[in-house]
Design an enzyme around this catalytic site. Structure first.
Site, PDB file in Angstrom:
ATOM      1  N   LYS A 128       6.453  -5.060   6.242  1.00  0.00           N
ATOM      2  CA  LYS A 128       5.633  -5.672   7.286  1.00  0.00           C
ATOM      3  C   LYS A 128       6.877  -6.620   8.107  1.00  0.00           C
ATOM      4  CE  LYS A 128       2.083  -6.403   3.915  1.00  0.00           C
ATOM      5  NZ  LYS A 128       1.131  -7.347   3.261  1.00  0.00           N
ATOM      6  N   TYR A 176      -7.210  -2.979   7.333  1.00  0.00           N
ATOM      7  CA  TYR A 176      -7.554  -3.630   6.401  1.00  0.00           C
ATOM      8  C   TYR A 176      -8.905  -3.982   6.302  1.00  0.00           C
ATOM      9  CZ  TYR A 176      -2.701  -5.158   5.038  1.00  0.00           C
ATOM     10  OH  TYR A 176      -1.320  -5.234   4.665  1.00  0.00           O
ATOM     11  N   ASN A 217       4.418 -11.282   3.016  1.00  0.00           N
ATOM     12  CA  ASN A 217       4.887 -10.933   1.528  1.00  0.00           C
ATOM     13  C   ASN A 217       5.671  -9.460   1.307  1.00  0.00           C
ATOM     14  OD1 ASN A 217       2.810  -9.071   1.789  1.00  0.00           O
ATOM     15  ND2 ASN A 217       1.820  -9.851  -0.150  1.00  0.00           N
ATOM     16  N   HIS A 255       3.516  -3.925   1.769  1.00  0.00           N
ATOM     17  CA  HIS A 255       2.175  -3.464   1.137  1.00  0.00           C
ATOM     18  C   HIS A 255       2.434  -2.231   0.397  1.00  0.00           C
ATOM     19  CE1 HIS A 255      -2.024  -2.086   0.901  1.00  0.00           C
ATOM     20  NE2 HIS A 255      -1.475  -0.783   1.508  1.00  0.00           N
ATOM     21  N   GLU A 257      -4.897   5.946   3.063  1.00  0.00           N
ATOM     22  CA  GLU A 257      -3.794   5.104   3.880  1.00  0.00           C
ATOM     23  C   GLU A 257      -2.833   6.069   4.289  1.00  0.00           C
ATOM     24  OE1 GLU A 257      -2.565   1.944   1.308  1.00  0.00           O
ATOM     25  OE2 GLU A 257      -4.737   1.124   1.485  1.00  0.00           O
TER      26      GLU A 257
HETATM   27  P1  CMP Z   1      -1.303  -6.322   1.021  1.00  0.00           P
HETATM   28  O1  CMP Z   1      -0.802  -5.715  -0.307  1.00  0.00           O
HETATM   29  O2  CMP Z   1      -0.789  -5.862   2.155  1.00  0.00           O
HETATM   30  O3  CMP Z   1      -2.939  -6.654   0.891  1.00  0.00           O
HETATM   31  C1  CMP Z   1      -3.644  -7.583   1.548  1.00  0.00           C
HETATM   32  C2  CMP Z   1      -2.852  -8.472   2.108  1.00  0.00           C
HETATM   33  O4  CMP Z   1      -3.667  -9.643   2.488  1.00  0.00           O
HETATM   34  C3  CMP Z   1      -1.729  -9.129   1.210  1.00  0.00           C
HETATM   35  O5  CMP Z   1      -0.732  -8.118   0.901  1.00  0.00           O
HETATM   36  C4  CMP Z   1      -1.374 -10.386   2.059  1.00  0.00           C
HETATM   37  O6  CMP Z   1      -0.382 -10.135   2.899  1.00  0.00           O
HETATM   38  C5  CMP Z   1      -2.430 -10.910   2.593  1.00  0.00           C
HETATM   39  N1  CMP Z   1      -3.215 -12.047   1.969  1.00  0.00           N
HETATM   40  C6  CMP Z   1      -3.155 -13.172   2.669  1.00  0.00           C
HETATM   41  N2  CMP Z   1      -3.709 -14.278   1.929  1.00  0.00           N
HETATM   42  C7  CMP Z   1      -4.012 -13.600   0.668  1.00  0.00           C
HETATM   43  C8  CMP Z   1      -4.731 -14.027  -0.754  1.00  0.00           C
HETATM   44  N3  CMP Z   1      -4.981 -15.376  -0.484  1.00  0.00           N
HETATM   45  N4  CMP Z   1      -4.870 -13.045  -1.524  1.00  0.00           N
HETATM   46  C9  CMP Z   1      -4.329 -12.015  -1.465  1.00  0.00           C
HETATM   47  N5  CMP Z   1      -3.687 -11.271  -0.069  1.00  0.00           N
HETATM   48  C10 CMP Z   1      -3.597 -12.033   0.554  1.00  0.00           C
END
Ligand code: CMP
Length: 140
Positions: free
Chosen positions: A11, A51, A114, A117, A128
């Site tokens: 990311k 998403y 984070n 993904h 995906e």
């Molecule tokens: P990802 O695994 O890419 O899937 C959805 C993304 O939403 C997650 O990682 C985070 O980057 C983002 N995100 C932001 N806030 C939240 C939250 N409260 N719970 C889960 N995902 C979140």
């Protein structure tokens, strides 16, 4: 155990800090093979489509803005049990809950930023991977 493929995204928070190589080293060290990879800049339309399952969540619009805020590296990882295995290597979504040595514990900035993904099921992995790659671009 079955050989699987999973979709991974490095990311914008990680590409901004030049962490692509360090994250790839964790994947490869864990036995995951990078069989496709490209660096792209998502548009908000692409991020929203990718998403779509989170469209009703409170974080959806912020997540789409974040995913468009810089380059991402989209990848296909291959290996035994790759979908679940990659989720172990990534660690919990919230880095505060991620185990030591995982990508998110080592590198993530927040629950949103984070760093990576990874697909969460065989059905989502197929969708995906097809979203970003043609068969010709995946070389195992
Ligand atoms: P990802 O695994 O890419 O899937 C959805 C993304 O939403 C997650 O990682 C985070 O980057 C983002 N995100 C932001 N806030 C939240 C939250 N409260 N719970 C889960 N995902 C979140």
């Amino acid at each position: 155990m079955a050989i699987e493929r999973t979709l991974s995204i490095i990311k914008p928070d990680a590409t901004r800090r030049n962490l692509t190589g360090k994250i790839n080293a964790l994947f490869e060290g864990a036995g995951l093979r990078i069989v496709a990879q490209k660096r792209i800049r998502m548009t908000s339309e692409v991020a929203g489509k990718f998403y779509d399952v989170h469209r009703e969540r409170s974080f959806f619009s912020s997540l789409c803005d974040f995913m468009c805020s810089g380059p991402v590296v989209v990848q296909v990882l291959e290996g035994e049990n790759a979908i679940a295995h990659n989720r172990e290597v990534m660690g919990a979504t919230n880095p505060a809950n991620a185990a030591p040595g995982t990508v998110r514990r080592e590198f993530a900035e927040s629950i949103e930023a984070n760093s990576v993904h990874g697909s969460d099921s065989p059905e989502n992995a197929a969708r995906e991977i097809g979203f970003f790659f043609s068969e010709m671009e995946i070389v195992g």
